[in-house]
Design a protein around this motif. Structure first.
Motif, mmCIF file in Angstrom:
data_model
loop_
_atom_site.group_PDB
_atom_site.id
_atom_site.type_symbol
_atom_site.label_atom_id
_atom_site.label_comp_id
_atom_site.label_asym_id
_atom_site.label_seq_id
_atom_site.Cartn_x
_atom_site.Cartn_y
_atom_site.Cartn_z
ATOM 1 N N THR A 198 0.818 -1.221 0.000
ATOM 2 C CA THR A 198 0.000 0.000 0.000
ATOM 3 C C THR A 198 0.849 1.268 0.000
ATOM 4 O O THR A 198 0.523 2.243 -0.674
ATOM 5 N N SER A 199 1.950 1.261 0.753
ATOM 6 C CA SER A 199 2.736 2.493 0.914
ATOM 7 C C SER A 199 3.391 2.965 -0.377
ATOM 8 O O SER A 199 3.860 4.099 -0.458
ATOM 9 N N VAL A 200 3.439 2.121 -1.397
ATOM 10 C CA VAL A 200 4.056 2.553 -2.661
ATOM 11 C C VAL A 200 3.079 2.445 -3.835
ATOM 12 O O VAL A 200 3.457 2.652 -4.980
ATOM 13 N N ARG A 201 1.819 2.134 -3.521
ATOM 14 C CA ARG A 201 0.859 1.872 -4.593
ATOM 15 C C ARG A 201 0.435 3.140 -5.326
ATOM 16 O O ARG A 201 0.189 3.134 -6.519
ATOM 17 N N GLU A 202 0.339 4.243 -4.588
ATOM 18 C CA GLU A 202 -0.203 5.470 -5.178
ATOM 19 C C GLU A 202 0.832 6.563 -5.371
ATOM 20 O O GLU A 202 0.499 7.673 -5.722
ATOM 21 N N LYS A 203 2.087 6.259 -5.077
ATOM 22 C CA LYS A 203 3.120 7.292 -5.204
ATOM 23 C C LYS A 203 4.295 6.763 -5.998
ATOM 24 O O LYS A 203 4.652 5.587 -5.872
ATOM 25 N N THR A 204 4.894 7.631 -6.775
ATOM 26 C CA THR A 204 6.180 7.290 -7.377
ATOM 27 C C THR A 204 7.219 7.397 -6.270
ATOM 28 O O THR A 204 7.288 8.415 -5.572
ATOM 29 N N THR A 205 7.986 6.325 -6.081
ATOM 30 C CA THR A 205 8.912 6.280 -4.950
ATOM 31 C C THR A 205 10.336 6.128 -5.454
ATOM 32 O O THR A 205 10.622 5.241 -6.267
ATOM 33 N N LEU A 206 11.200 7.005 -4.983
ATOM 34 C CA LEU A 206 12.599 6.971 -5.425
ATOM 35 C C LEU A 206 13.519 6.760 -4.237
ATOM 36 O O LEU A 206 13.299 7.325 -3.161
ATOM 37 N N TRP A 253 11.884 -1.661 5.429
ATOM 38 C CA TRP A 253 10.634 -1.181 4.819
ATOM 39 C C TRP A 253 10.112 -2.162 3.763
ATOM 40 O O TRP A 253 10.087 -3.356 4.013
ATOM 41 N N VAL A 254 9.709 -1.669 2.561
ATOM 42 C CA VAL A 254 9.135 -2.566 1.548
ATOM 43 C C VAL A 254 10.204 -3.281 0.723
ATOM 44 O O VAL A 254 9.892 -4.180 -0.067
ATOM 45 N N TRP A 255 11.459 -2.896 0.913
ATOM 46 C CA TRP A 255 12.494 -3.390 -0.008
ATOM 47 C C TRP A 255 12.672 -4.908 0.036
ATOM 48 O O TRP A 255 12.709 -5.551 -1.025
ATOM 49 N N PRO A 256 12.756 -5.541 1.227
ATOM 50 C CA PRO A 256 12.920 -7.005 1.217
ATOM 51 C C PRO A 256 11.760 -7.713 0.509
ATOM 52 O O PRO A 256 11.961 -8.677 -0.236
ATOM 53 N N ASP A 257 10.526 -7.192 0.728
ATOM 54 C CA ASP A 257 9.345 -7.782 0.087
ATOM 55 C C ASP A 257 9.472 -7.685 -1.439
ATOM 56 O O ASP A 257 9.233 -8.654 -2.173
ATOM 57 N N LEU A 258 9.886 -6.499 -1.909
ATOM 58 C CA LEU A 258 9.994 -6.303 -3.360
ATOM 59 C C LEU A 258 11.092 -7.186 -3.954
ATOM 60 O O LEU A 258 10.926 -7.766 -5.034
ATOM 61 N N ILE A 259 12.213 -7.283 -3.235
ATOM 62 C CA ILE A 259 13.310 -8.118 -3.747
ATOM 63 C C ILE A 259 12.853 -9.576 -3.814
ATOM 64 O O ILE A 259 13.147 -10.304 -4.769
#
Ligand SMILES: Cc1cc2nc3c(=O)[nH]c(=O)nc-3n(C[C@H](O)[C@H](O)[C@H](O)COP(=O)(O)OP(=O)(O)OC[C@H]3O[C@@H](n4cnc5c(N)ncnc54)[C@H](O)[C@@H]3O)c2cc1C
Length: 341
Positions: A198-206, A253-259
């Motif tokens: 959710t925390s990255v679903r609606e925003k462009t995240t850099l 944060w979300v990084w391990p999930d994304l990896i």
């Protein structure tokens, strides 16, 4: 195939049906060339990473008449957040500020959608052959002769190598790529995330950190295009997801999930980041008509020697009729430029 252009007496062979090859095919066909595109892959390759273009790229899309279609397929504008490795916000930018900063003549679009739009237009004006490639390119009497994978040969007034970073055409004509290659020592990886956090679903995240950077770009269908760069880990060149894990494994944060999702992603694009130098003028050491063109020169149709291609006298264009019978494409039959079947 419906052809929108009149039969032409000038034939161009373009190797590679990526963005460059398809855009060039469209341009040349509209300038009344007969165009054959040879693509090694069995179908369009797609690509889930976002390509942003403005300036010359936007200008080219305008000239090709594709801007409205590209805008319709474009990635949506979203508020932008810059975060650190633990997801702490460092900076933000609203959609309005991004638009004001980049201007209106900008499009961000998935590579696959850009390629699809180009193919949609080019397929009506060019002879695009999938599963085909080139094994030799030689200077002929009044043009180039290209040998295809099946051994047949095709004569052309112009041959364009649009076959990517590891171009076969460049290798065949100018020799091994090592000479032209500059390696940044960085790798890029990209994949599509279905049902993103959710925390990255609606925003462009850099994310920008020492030795690595990442971008997460929400798409219209709720998916996310994830893009990572990292200093190359030569131990993991074969397994992109494992390399990514080693490079980003210490973040929170979300990084391990994304990896983790990269491991199970349907497809992951991964490549070393390098460039081919265009500073050396190949005319100096390659006395034939072939030439490596810096990007700006690729905008107008040129012969392989860099000059605009003049029309040949009609008699000189004609090939003996027994050769014409072997031509596969209607375009070549019309142009009578097919040899060697
Ligand atoms: C993550 C990422 C983000 C990017 N972002 C941007 C951006 O924001 N803006 C931007 O301008 N650029 C961006 N780029 C770069 C841009 O995507 C590339 O420059 C562009 O896709 C290159 O297109 P191309 O047609 O030259 O080559 P490719 O896309 O590599 O296409 C080459 C084609 O040739 C075919 N081929 C290869 N060998 C042969 C052969 N021997 N015979 C026949 N066919 C062959 C391949 O199958 C392929 O279809 C980005 C790249 C990446 C990886």
């Amino acid at each position: 195939m419906t052809r929108e252009t009149a039969p032409s007496d000038r034939t161009a062979i373009i190797v590679g049906a990526g963005i460059a090859g398809l855009a060039t095919a469209l341009s040349l066909a509209r300038a009344k060339w007969s165009v054959i595109v040879l693509e090694r892959a069995a179908r369009l390759r797609g690509g889930a990473f976002v390509v942003g273009f403005s300036g010359m790229g936007y200008e080219a899309a305008t000239r090709l008449g594709l801007v409205e279609e590209l805008r319709a397929r474009a990635s949506p504008w979203r508020p932008m957040q810059q975060v650190d490795g633990d997801g702490r916000g460092l900076a933000w930018m609203s959609e309005a500020s991004q638009r004001a900063l980049t201007g209106h003549r900008t499009v961000s679009i998935l590579r696959g959608d850009l390629e699809g739009a180009l193919y949609g237009a080019a397929q009506h004006v060019a002879d695009i052959r999938f599963g085909q490639t080139v094994t030799d390119v030689t200077d002929g009497a009044d043009g180039a002769v290209v040998t295809l994978r099946d051994g047949s040969r095709v004569a052309a007034d112009l041959v364009i190598g649009a076959d990517g970073a590891h171009s076969t055409v460049r290798r065949l004509v100018f020799g091994p790529e090592d000479r032209w290659r500059y390696d940044f020592g960085v790798k890029v990886a990209s994949f599509e995330v279905i049902d993103p956090p959710t925390s990255v679903r609606e925003k462009t995240t850099l994310l920008t950190a020492v030795g690595r950077s990442a971008g997460l770009y929400p798409q219209r269908d709720g998916r996310l295009s994830a893009f990572f760069t990292f200093v190359r880990d030569d131990a993991g060149t074969a397994d992109a997801a494992a390399s990514l894990g080693r490079a980003y494994g210490d973040l929170g944060w979300v990084w391990p999930d994304l990896i983790q999702r990269a491991v199970s992603a349907e497809s992951i694009f991964a490549a070393p980041s390098d460039r081919r130098r265009a500073d050396a003028d190949s005319r100096d050491d390659h006395p034939g008509r072939s030439r490596r063109l810096p990007p700006a020169e690729s905008r107008a149709p040129h012969r392989v020697d860099g000059r605009r291609s003049p029309r040949r006298p009609r008699q000189a264009r004609r090939a003996p009729s027994d050769r014409v019978g072997g031509c596969r494409s209607a375009a070549l039959r019309r142009a009578r430029r097919c040899v060697g079947h």
